[in-house]
Scaffold this motif. Structure first.
Motif, PDB file in Angstrom:
ATOM      1  N   GLY A 132      -2.258  -0.609 -14.409  1.00 31.68           N
ATOM      2  CA  GLY A 132      -1.736   0.546 -15.140  1.00 31.68           C
ATOM      3  C   GLY A 132      -2.298   0.639 -16.536  1.00 31.68           C
ATOM      4  O   GLY A 132      -2.732   1.713 -16.989  1.00 31.68           O
ATOM      5  N   LYS A 133      -2.303  -0.474 -17.256  1.00 30.95           N
ATOM      6  CA  LYS A 133      -2.835  -0.465 -18.618  1.00 30.95           C
ATOM      7  C   LYS A 133      -4.342  -0.220 -18.623  1.00 30.95           C
ATOM      8  O   LYS A 133      -4.869   0.419 -19.553  1.00 30.95           O
ATOM      9  CB  LYS A 133      -2.490  -1.780 -19.311  1.00 30.95           C
ATOM     10  CG  LYS A 133      -1.019  -1.884 -19.700  1.00 30.95           C
ATOM     11  CD  LYS A 133      -0.695  -3.169 -20.425  1.00 30.95           C
ATOM     12  CE  LYS A 133      -0.605  -4.354 -19.496  1.00 30.95           C
ATOM     13  NZ  LYS A 133      -0.138  -5.583 -20.166  1.00 30.95           N
ATOM     14  N   ALA A 134      -5.030  -0.709 -17.592  1.00 36.77           N
ATOM     15  CA  ALA A 134      -6.474  -0.482 -17.500  1.00 36.77           C
ATOM     16  C   ALA A 134      -6.794   0.997 -17.404  1.00 36.77           C
ATOM     17  O   ALA A 134      -7.825   1.462 -17.915  1.00 36.77           O
ATOM     18  CB  ALA A 134      -7.036  -1.217 -16.288  1.00 36.77           C
ATOM     19  N   MET A 135      -5.910   1.773 -16.763  1.00 31.84           N
ATOM     20  CA  MET A 135      -6.131   3.214 -16.637  1.00 31.84           C
ATOM     21  C   MET A 135      -5.533   3.996 -17.796  1.00 31.84           C
ATOM     22  O   MET A 135      -6.132   4.954 -18.288  1.00 31.84           O
ATOM     23  CB  MET A 135      -5.562   3.701 -15.299  1.00 31.84           C
ATOM     24  CG  MET A 135      -6.327   3.154 -14.086  1.00 31.84           C
ATOM     25  SD  MET A 135      -5.697   3.738 -12.498  1.00 31.84           S
ATOM     26  CE  MET A 135      -4.215   2.725 -12.300  1.00 31.84           C
ATOM     27  N   LEU A 136      -4.342   3.595 -18.251  1.00 33.66           N
ATOM     28  CA  LEU A 136      -3.690   4.282 -19.369  1.00 33.66           C
ATOM     29  C   LEU A 136      -4.558   4.280 -20.629  1.00 33.66           C
ATOM     30  O   LEU A 136      -4.534   5.235 -21.410  1.00 33.66           O
ATOM     31  CB  LEU A 136      -2.353   3.615 -19.693  1.00 33.66           C
ATOM     32  CG  LEU A 136      -1.097   4.090 -18.985  1.00 33.66           C
ATOM     33  CD1 LEU A 136       0.117   3.334 -19.506  1.00 33.66           C
ATOM     34  CD2 LEU A 136      -0.909   5.592 -19.152  1.00 33.66           C
ATOM     35  N   ALA A 137      -5.310   3.224 -20.815  1.00 27.03           N
ATOM     36  CA  ALA A 137      -6.126   3.094 -22.027  1.00 27.03           C
ATOM     37  C   ALA A 137      -7.113   4.239 -22.183  1.00 27.03           C
ATOM     38  O   ALA A 137      -7.509   4.579 -23.298  1.00 27.03           O
ATOM     39  CB  ALA A 137      -6.875   1.757 -22.007  1.00 27.03           C
ATOM     40  N   PHE A 138      -7.502   4.866 -21.070  1.00 25.61           N
ATOM     41  CA  PHE A 138      -8.505   5.929 -21.122  1.00 25.61           C
ATOM     42  C   PHE A 138      -7.898   7.315 -20.905  1.00 25.61           C
ATOM     43  O   PHE A 138      -8.635   8.298 -20.748  1.00 25.61           O
ATOM     44  CB  PHE A 138      -9.591   5.648 -20.081  1.00 25.61           C
ATOM     45  CG  PHE A 138     -10.349   4.382 -20.360  1.00 25.61           C
ATOM     46  CD1 PHE A 138     -11.438   4.383 -21.211  1.00 25.61           C
ATOM     47  CD2 PHE A 138      -9.950   3.171 -19.796  1.00 25.61           C
ATOM     48  CE1 PHE A 138     -12.130   3.210 -21.487  1.00 25.61           C
ATOM     49  CE2 PHE A 138     -10.634   1.991 -20.066  1.00 25.61           C
ATOM     50  CZ  PHE A 138     -11.720   2.003 -20.914  1.00 25.61           C
ATOM     51  N   GLU A 139      -6.560   7.396 -20.891  1.00 21.36           N
ATOM     52  CA  GLU A 139      -5.886   8.687 -20.793  1.00 21.36           C
ATOM     53  C   GLU A 139      -5.789   9.335 -22.171  1.00 21.36           C
ATOM     54  O   GLU A 139      -5.915   8.670 -23.201  1.00 21.36           O
ATOM     55  CB  GLU A 139      -4.482   8.505 -20.217  1.00 21.36           C
ATOM     56  CG  GLU A 139      -4.453   8.091 -18.753  1.00 21.36           C
ATOM     57  CD  GLU A 139      -4.902   9.216 -17.832  1.00 21.36           C
ATOM     58  OE1 GLU A 139      -4.197  10.242 -17.742  1.00 21.36           O
ATOM     59  OE2 GLU A 139      -5.979   9.058 -17.215  1.00 21.36           O
ATOM     60  N   ASP A 140      -5.525  10.641 -22.198  1.00 23.21           N
ATOM     61  CA  ASP A 140      -5.346  11.314 -23.486  1.00 23.21           C
ATOM     62  C   ASP A 140      -3.985  10.934 -24.076  1.00 23.21           C
ATOM     63  O   ASP A 140      -3.137  10.342 -23.411  1.00 23.21           O
ATOM     64  CB  ASP A 140      -5.483  12.827 -23.339  1.00 23.21           C
ATOM     65  CG  ASP A 140      -4.507  13.412 -22.325  1.00 23.21           C
ATOM     66  OD1 ASP A 140      -3.324  13.016 -22.318  1.00 23.21           O
ATOM     67  OD2 ASP A 140      -4.927  14.271 -21.528  1.00 23.21           O
ATOM     68  N   VAL A 151       0.852  -1.183   0.000  1.00 22.41           N
ATOM     69  CA  VAL A 151       0.000   0.000   0.000  1.00 22.41           C
ATOM     70  C   VAL A 151       0.893   1.240   0.000  1.00 22.41           C
ATOM     71  O   VAL A 151       1.826   1.360   0.794  1.00 22.41           O
ATOM     72  CB  VAL A 151      -0.924   0.007   1.228  1.00 22.41           C
ATOM     73  CG1 VAL A 151      -1.711   1.315   1.282  1.00 22.41           C
ATOM     74  CG2 VAL A 151      -1.869  -1.180   1.190  1.00 22.41           C
ATOM     75  N   GLY A 152       0.610   2.150  -0.918  1.00 18.87           N
ATOM     76  CA  GLY A 152       1.438   3.342  -1.071  1.00 18.87           C
ATOM     77  C   GLY A 152       2.592   3.161  -2.030  1.00 18.87           C
ATOM     78  O   GLY A 152       3.252   4.130  -2.410  1.00 18.87           O
ATOM     79  N   GLY A 153       2.850   1.918  -2.446  1.00 12.27           N
ATOM     80  CA  GLY A 153       3.939   1.650  -3.364  1.00 12.27           C
ATOM     81  C   GLY A 153       3.588   2.041  -4.791  1.00 12.27           C
ATOM     82  O   GLY A 153       2.419   2.258  -5.130  1.00 12.27           O
ATOM     83  N   ARG A 154       4.612   2.120  -5.619  1.00 18.91           N
ATOM     84  CA  ARG A 154       4.442   2.519  -7.010  1.00 18.91           C
ATOM     85  C   ARG A 154       5.038   1.475  -7.945  1.00 18.91           C
ATOM     86  O   ARG A 154       5.987   0.782  -7.584  1.00 18.91           O
ATOM     87  CB  ARG A 154       5.119   3.868  -7.277  1.00 18.91           C
ATOM     88  CG  ARG A 154       4.429   5.054  -6.644  1.00 18.91           C
ATOM     89  CD  ARG A 154       5.251   6.321  -6.845  1.00 18.91           C
ATOM     90  NE  ARG A 154       4.538   7.494  -6.353  1.00 18.91           N
ATOM     91  CZ  ARG A 154       3.833   8.324  -7.120  1.00 18.91           C
ATOM     92  NH1 ARG A 154       3.771   8.114  -8.427  1.00 18.91           N
ATOM     93  NH2 ARG A 154       3.206   9.355  -6.610  1.00 18.91           N
ATOM     94  N   GLN A 155       4.475   1.403  -9.135  1.00 19.75           N
ATOM     95  CA  GLN A 155       4.997   0.573 -10.211  1.00 19.75           C
ATOM     96  C   GLN A 155       4.771   1.314 -11.532  1.00 19.75           C
ATOM     97  O   GLN A 155       3.828   2.109 -11.656  1.00 19.75           O
ATOM     98  CB  GLN A 155       4.273  -0.780 -10.272  1.00 19.75           C
ATOM     99  CG  GLN A 155       4.556  -1.713  -9.121  1.00 19.75           C
ATOM    100  CD  GLN A 155       5.916  -2.377  -9.243  1.00 19.75           C
ATOM    101  OE1 GLN A 155       6.645  -2.155 -10.202  1.00 19.75           O
ATOM    102  NE2 GLN A 155       6.270  -3.185  -8.261  1.00 19.75           N
ATOM    103  N   PRO A 156       5.607   1.057 -12.537  1.00 18.76           N
ATOM    104  CA  PRO A 156       5.340   1.658 -13.857  1.00 18.76           C
ATOM    105  C   PRO A 156       3.999   1.164 -14.383  1.00 18.76           C
ATOM    106  O   PRO A 156       3.643  -0.002 -14.217  1.00 18.76           O
ATOM    107  CB  PRO A 156       6.496   1.133 -14.716  1.00 18.76           C
ATOM    108  CG  PRO A 156       7.561   0.737 -13.745  1.00 18.76           C
ATOM    109  CD  PRO A 156       6.846   0.271 -12.515  1.00 18.76           C
ATOM    110  N   ALA A 157       3.258   2.058 -15.008  1.00 21.48           N
ATOM    111  CA  ALA A 157       1.929   1.685 -15.494  1.00 21.48           C
ATOM    112  C   ALA A 157       1.994   0.731 -16.680  1.00 21.48           C
ATOM    113  O   ALA A 157       1.128  -0.131 -16.840  1.00 21.48           O
ATOM    114  CB  ALA A 157       1.142   2.932 -15.868  1.00 21.48           C
TER     115      ALA A 157
END
Length: 287
Positions: free
Chosen positions: A163-171, A151-157
């Motif tokens: 990450g890919k689930a969210m990146l897909a809907f970014e501009d 929790v609170g950790g980071r990973q490349p998207a």
């Protein structure tokens, strides 16, 4: 998880006055804030105290500089010092708790991700996207295998399912920034731009994303975006040994959980947020 490496660039002008605004007196030319951030980042993925020499090596600063800054950070509670060296202080836990509660997503999602973890027997993650990186808001693990997340950790998207689930809907600009420095984490990491863009198009079409040993060998993941009021506010995933994440039924479970969280958020976030008490960080409800 390997620690982040923060290297401080040498100053172009070593004759600069020591008391120049935002500069330290060892001629390294880095801002004080940048050095503090680098010292804190040296603890990423580390659950034990770090010796002064270890921090110095990780951030690329002289031990004298690290010693001075670390002691100042101890004075305000950002770090703590014991016989083994330095470790992250509880003050940061308090501040981190405020950040985790800021969106309200964690509270809305808890019962849904807990239910998904119980039903699947896998580890379930709740995450948001921040500047091309995944930030884990919550993690519920029902399995005995070791996980590299926290929790609170980071990973490349780009190499994670959430990450890919969210990146897909970014501009396009946000996607380009997140995919600008793709590093091969495993032999399965997607690094070819055309393949990645096709993958993100598939996510937009199907509402589900996959990580097939792209971040860590042996681990697979199925994720779905959490959509609310026409925008993506986060993602939820189920993670486990790669063989256990190939079941077709898991896709529906994860997607339905994301839909349930998104529907719940519509009502919950329309109300004023509850006051946050920094002195008592942690989950507002028991497990």
């Amino acid at each position: 998880m390997a620690p982040l490496q923060h290297r401080v660039r040498p100053s172009a002008s070593r004759g600069r006055a020591a008391d120049a605004p935002g500069q330290e007196d060892d001629g390294q030319g880095s801002t004080v804030v940048g050095r503090l951030e680098a010292i804190l980042a040296s603890f990423d993925g580390c659950d034990h105290a770090l010796a002064l020499s270890e921090i110095s090596q990780r951030v690329g600063l002289p031990k004298s500089t690290v010693h001075r800054l670390a002691n100042q950070m101890c004075a305000v509670g950002w770090l703590e010092k014991n016989s083994g060296g330095y470790r992250v202080g509880l003050k940061l836990l308090e501040l981190g708790s405020v950040a985790l509660q800021r969106t309200g997503l964690r509270e809305v999602a808890f019962k849904h991700i807990h239910s998904l973890a119980v039903r699947t027997g896998l580890a379930v993650h709740l995450a948001i996207l921040d500047r091309g990186e995944v930030v884990y808001l919550d993690r519920i693990a029902m399995t005995r295998f070791a996980l590299p997340t926290r929790v609170g950790g980071r990973q490349p998207a780009y190499c994670t399912a959430v990450g890919k689930a969210m990146l897909a809907f970014e501009d396009q600009a946000s996607q380009a920034s997140a995919l600008a420095n793709v590093v091969r984490r495993t032999e399965f990491t997607i690094t070819e731009p055309r393949v990645m863009h096709a993958t993100l198009e598939s996510v937009r079409r199907t509402g589900v994303a996959y990580d097939r040993e792209e971040a860590y060998l042996g681990l697979g993941c199925v994720a779905a975006p959490i959509r609310s009021r026409g925008r993506t506010v986060g993602a939820v995933s189920a993670t486990g040994p790669v063989a256990r994440t190939r079941a077709n039924s898991l896709v529906g479970e994860v997607r339905d959980t994301a839909l349930a969280i998104g529907s719940g958020q519509l009502a919950t976030l329309s109300r004023p947020p509850a006051p946050v008490t920094c002195a008592s960080p942690g989950r507002p409800r028991s497990r």
